[in-house]
Design a protein around this motif. Structure first.
Motif, PDB file in Angstrom:
ATOM      1  N   ARG A 146       0.893  -1.273  -0.119  1.00  0.00           N
ATOM      2  CA  ARG A 146       0.137   0.114  -0.272  1.00  0.00           C
ATOM      3  C   ARG A 146       0.971   1.230  -0.204  1.00  0.00           C
ATOM      4  O   ARG A 146       2.111   1.223   0.730  1.00  0.00           O
ATOM      5  N   SER A 147       0.581   2.281  -0.691  1.00  0.00           N
ATOM      6  CA  SER A 147       1.174   3.385  -0.821  1.00  0.00           C
ATOM      7  C   SER A 147       1.045   4.346   0.431  1.00  0.00           C
ATOM      8  O   SER A 147       0.004   4.282   1.141  1.00  0.00           O
ATOM      9  N   VAL A 148       2.352   4.851   0.939  1.00  0.00           N
ATOM     10  CA  VAL A 148       1.998   6.134   1.984  1.00  0.00           C
ATOM     11  C   VAL A 148       1.320   7.125   1.625  1.00  0.00           C
ATOM     12  O   VAL A 148       1.673   7.759   0.374  1.00  0.00           O
ATOM     13  N   GLY A 149       0.043   7.619   1.971  1.00  0.00           N
ATOM     14  CA  GLY A 149      -0.712   8.560   1.466  1.00  0.00           C
ATOM     15  C   GLY A 149      -1.137   8.249  -0.003  1.00  0.00           C
ATOM     16  O   GLY A 149      -1.636   7.253  -0.396  1.00  0.00           O
ATOM     17  N   ASP A 150      -1.438   9.400  -0.776  1.00  0.00           N
ATOM     18  CA  ASP A 150      -1.957   9.464  -2.197  1.00  0.00           C
ATOM     19  C   ASP A 150      -1.121   8.692  -3.016  1.00  0.00           C
ATOM     20  O   ASP A 150      -0.063   8.929  -3.396  1.00  0.00           O
ATOM     21  N   PRO A 151      -1.417   7.507  -3.620  1.00  0.00           N
ATOM     22  CA  PRO A 151      -0.674   6.540  -4.307  1.00  0.00           C
ATOM     23  C   PRO A 151      -0.278   7.465  -5.805  1.00  0.00           C
ATOM     24  O   PRO A 151       0.845   7.070  -6.244  1.00  0.00           O
ATOM     25  N   ASN A 152      -1.268   8.121  -6.420  1.00  0.00           N
ATOM     26  CA  ASN A 152      -0.782   8.847  -7.502  1.00  0.00           C
ATOM     27  C   ASN A 152       0.430   9.853  -7.316  1.00  0.00           C
ATOM     28  O   ASN A 152       1.141   9.889  -8.147  1.00  0.00           O
ATOM     29  N   THR A 153       0.093  10.637  -6.122  1.00  0.00           N
ATOM     30  CA  THR A 153       1.411  11.583  -5.858  1.00  0.00           C
ATOM     31  C   THR A 153       2.543  10.946  -5.544  1.00  0.00           C
ATOM     32  O   THR A 153       3.574  11.286  -6.207  1.00  0.00           O
ATOM     33  N   ARG A 154       2.507   9.540  -4.926  1.00  0.00           N
ATOM     34  CA  ARG A 154       3.916   8.684  -4.807  1.00  0.00           C
ATOM     35  C   ARG A 154       4.507   8.504  -5.998  1.00  0.00           C
ATOM     36  O   ARG A 154       5.654   8.587  -6.302  1.00  0.00           O
ATOM     37  N   PHE A 155       3.611   7.937  -6.968  1.00  0.00           N
ATOM     38  CA  PHE A 155       3.999   7.439  -8.422  1.00  0.00           C
ATOM     39  C   PHE A 155       4.543   8.499  -9.214  1.00  0.00           C
ATOM     40  O   PHE A 155       5.500   8.408 -10.162  1.00  0.00           O
ATOM     41  N   GLU A 177      -2.825  -3.350  -2.950  1.00  0.00           N
ATOM     42  CA  GLU A 177      -3.958  -2.774  -2.350  1.00  0.00           C
ATOM     43  C   GLU A 177      -4.764  -2.211  -3.549  1.00  0.00           C
ATOM     44  O   GLU A 177      -3.974  -1.580  -4.265  1.00  0.00           O
ATOM     45  N   ASN A 178      -6.014  -2.318  -3.575  1.00  0.00           N
ATOM     46  CA  ASN A 178      -6.533  -1.978  -4.575  1.00  0.00           C
ATOM     47  C   ASN A 178      -6.542  -0.405  -5.064  1.00  0.00           C
ATOM     48  O   ASN A 178      -6.300  -0.093  -6.418  1.00  0.00           O
ATOM     49  N   LYS A 179      -6.610   0.670  -4.165  1.00  0.00           N
ATOM     50  CA  LYS A 179      -6.171   1.928  -4.654  1.00  0.00           C
ATOM     51  C   LYS A 179      -4.826   2.187  -5.084  1.00  0.00           C
ATOM     52  O   LYS A 179      -4.925   2.740  -6.064  1.00  0.00           O
ATOM     53  N   THR A 180      -4.069   1.478  -4.644  1.00  0.00           N
ATOM     54  CA  THR A 180      -2.447   1.674  -5.171  1.00  0.00           C
ATOM     55  C   THR A 180      -2.345   1.021  -6.449  1.00  0.00           C
ATOM     56  O   THR A 180      -1.917   1.436  -7.318  1.00  0.00           O
ATOM     57  N   LEU A 181      -3.063  -0.175  -6.800  1.00  0.00           N
ATOM     58  CA  LEU A 181      -3.065  -0.624  -8.098  1.00  0.00           C
ATOM     59  C   LEU A 181      -3.825   0.108  -9.114  1.00  0.00           C
ATOM     60  O   LEU A 181      -3.177   0.291 -10.215  1.00  0.00           O
ATOM     61  N   LYS A 182      -5.109   0.621  -8.658  1.00  0.00           N
ATOM     62  CA  LYS A 182      -5.600   1.361  -9.596  1.00  0.00           C
ATOM     63  C   LYS A 182      -4.763   2.821 -10.219  1.00  0.00           C
ATOM     64  O   LYS A 182      -4.764   3.159 -11.348  1.00  0.00           O
ATOM     65  N   ALA A 183      -3.901   3.296  -9.194  1.00  0.00           N
ATOM     66  CA  ALA A 183      -3.080   4.269  -9.453  1.00  0.00           C
ATOM     67  C   ALA A 183      -1.964   3.954 -10.555  1.00  0.00           C
ATOM     68  O   ALA A 183      -1.799   4.635 -11.416  1.00  0.00           O
ATOM     69  N   ILE A 184      -1.334   2.593 -10.122  1.00  0.00           N
ATOM     70  CA  ILE A 184      -0.410   2.220 -11.138  1.00  0.00           C
ATOM     71  C   ILE A 184      -1.152   2.205 -12.579  1.00  0.00           C
ATOM     72  O   ILE A 184      -0.427   2.514 -13.552  1.00  0.00           O
ATOM     73  N   GLN A 185      -2.293   1.544 -12.686  1.00  0.00           N
ATOM     74  CA  GLN A 185      -3.109   1.452 -13.920  1.00  0.00           C
ATOM     75  C   GLN A 185      -3.175   2.979 -14.625  1.00  0.00           C
ATOM     76  O   GLN A 185      -2.786   2.984 -15.864  1.00  0.00           O
TER      77      GLN A 185
END
Length: 396
Positions: A146-155, A177-185
């Motif tokens: 799981r990303s720390v904080g907002d995953p889109n920001t991290r990536f 984690e689902n939100k982290t995976l969606k951000a990668i997509q």
């Protein structure tokens, strides 16, 4: 909780004690804490501190500036090299790869919040007290990346983190984690901004992971595979039983599955000469295995290459009429193990004939080698001379 003390951990604790004695904070951070909680062997222990780099250099007698601009000093005083990094925050990222500036801070919380995943954003005091501000321990228990904080920001700070998520999932057998995976997509195309050497490093680590098949599946599901060379989706099932302790085997297997893209793979991932040589040898050995190895194949390829080619056949569901253990037995029983052990050389051949020196010498030596390997001739000078004169040279 009983800390399994490695030499690195013990050295890190002594470093922390000296930093605290000088009036600063210091804790163990990152992967060492994660591996400790996973009950894995803990090596490569890093320390984070409120002390500035120059202050660290005053505390210790022997240090090396290995990343002074980013606050990292290598401390050598305690027998094991320990990286000590000042707490920091990072400014705006440029090119989705690196921060425009780094700001040193006195606050551990600020330092931890810039990290990639919760399982890597924990700290531990020298006495073993866990500092877990983002639920990393719970995510370890639940098997989540799981990303720390907002995953889109991290990536968007560092796009390589998307590939690191895949690699950690393969290494640890965790789900993303689902939100982290969606951000990668959503941000998968940003991987194109990352240096190929960094991509090479992450995939090299993934090849030696516990769950490579799951990692390949995650590459596909995350959409990252679309931006990498090699058809991962087409060959997914051929990775199901893949397992190795050598990253070179991973690169070679990728090349085997994508032989029509061989040069593209070598170029895109910036493969080393060592990797390229291994790929060439193991693919040749694999092709020879399909036609059944002879004595020359066992002679010219080392055991590691032969066993990798055998594994490729198994992973490709090719029926091999012998067990893997057979390879070492056959190779060890060859009459000679290297060309240097052949009892004759080109000078012998020149003494035994009136022919002028030429390409025929190489042909004759190869024929002599094969005859010895097949045990048609004893590997001694007199027997080889007789063979050369009466059979190969046909002068008798």
């Amino acid at each position: 909780m009983n800390i399994r003390l490695s030499k690195d951990w013990e050295a890190a604790v002594r470093v922390i004690e000296k930093i605290e004695k000088a009036g600063y904070e210091a804790v163990i951070v990152g992967g060492a804490v994660r591996d400790y909680l996973l009950d894995k062997e803990v090596n490569d222990v890093d320390v984070a501190t409120s002390a500035m780099p120059d202050e660290i250099k005053k505390i210790f007698n022997s240090t090396v500036d290995i990343g002074i601009a980013h606050g990292t000093v290598l401390v050598l005083d305690e027998g094991q090299p320990i990286e000590v990094t000042t707490y920091r925050t990072e400014g705006i990222y440029i090119d989705f790869r690196r921060p425009e500036q780094v700001t040193f801070v006195k606050n551990l919380e600020k330092d931890l919040e810039r990290r990639d995943f919760t399982i890597n954003a924990m700290a531990m005091t020298k006495s073993g007290e866990l500092i877990d501000l983002y639920g990393g321990q719970q995510d370890i228990q639940n098997g989540l990346i799981r990303s720390v904080g907002d995953p889109n920001t991290r990536f968007r700070e560092d796009a390589l983190r998307m590939l690191r998520a895949i690699r950690f999932s393969a290494q640890l057998g965790f789900s993303i984690e689902n939100k982290t995976l969606k951000a990668i997509q959503q941000d998968s195309d940003l991987i194109e901004f990352i240096a190929k050497e960094r991509i090479h490093m992450e995939l090299s680590k993934m090849w030696v992971s516990r769950k490579v098949y799951d990692g390949i599946n995650a590459l596909i599901e995350s959409h990252l595979a679309k931006y990498l060379v090699g058809d991962f989706e087409k060959h997914l099932e051929e990775w199901r039983y893949f397992n190795t302790t050598s990253s070179e085997v991973g690169w070679a297997y990728l090349c085997l599955l994508n032989r029509n893209q061989l040069s593209d793979i070598i170029h895109f991932y910036k493969l080393s000469n060592k990797e390229k040589n291994f790929i060439r040898n193991v693919l040749n050995a694999y092709q020879a295995l399909l036609n059944r190895w002879d004595e020359l194949d066992y002679f010219q390829y080392d055991l590691f290459t032969l066993e990798a080619a055998y594994d490729f056949a198994i992973w490709q569901n090719v029926k091999v009429p012998f067990k893997k253990e057979h390879i070492a037995m056959v190779k060890s029983n060859l009459p000679i193990q290297s060309m240097n052990q052949l009892a004759i050389n080109g000078n012998h051949l020149m003494e035994w004939t009136t022919k002028k020196r030429g390409p025929w010498i190489k042909v004759a030596l190869e024929a002599a080698l094969l005859a010895v390997l097949k045990s048609h001739i004893k590997n001694d000078e007199e027997h080889l001379k007789e063979w050369f004169i009466h059979e190969f040279n046909d002068e008798g």
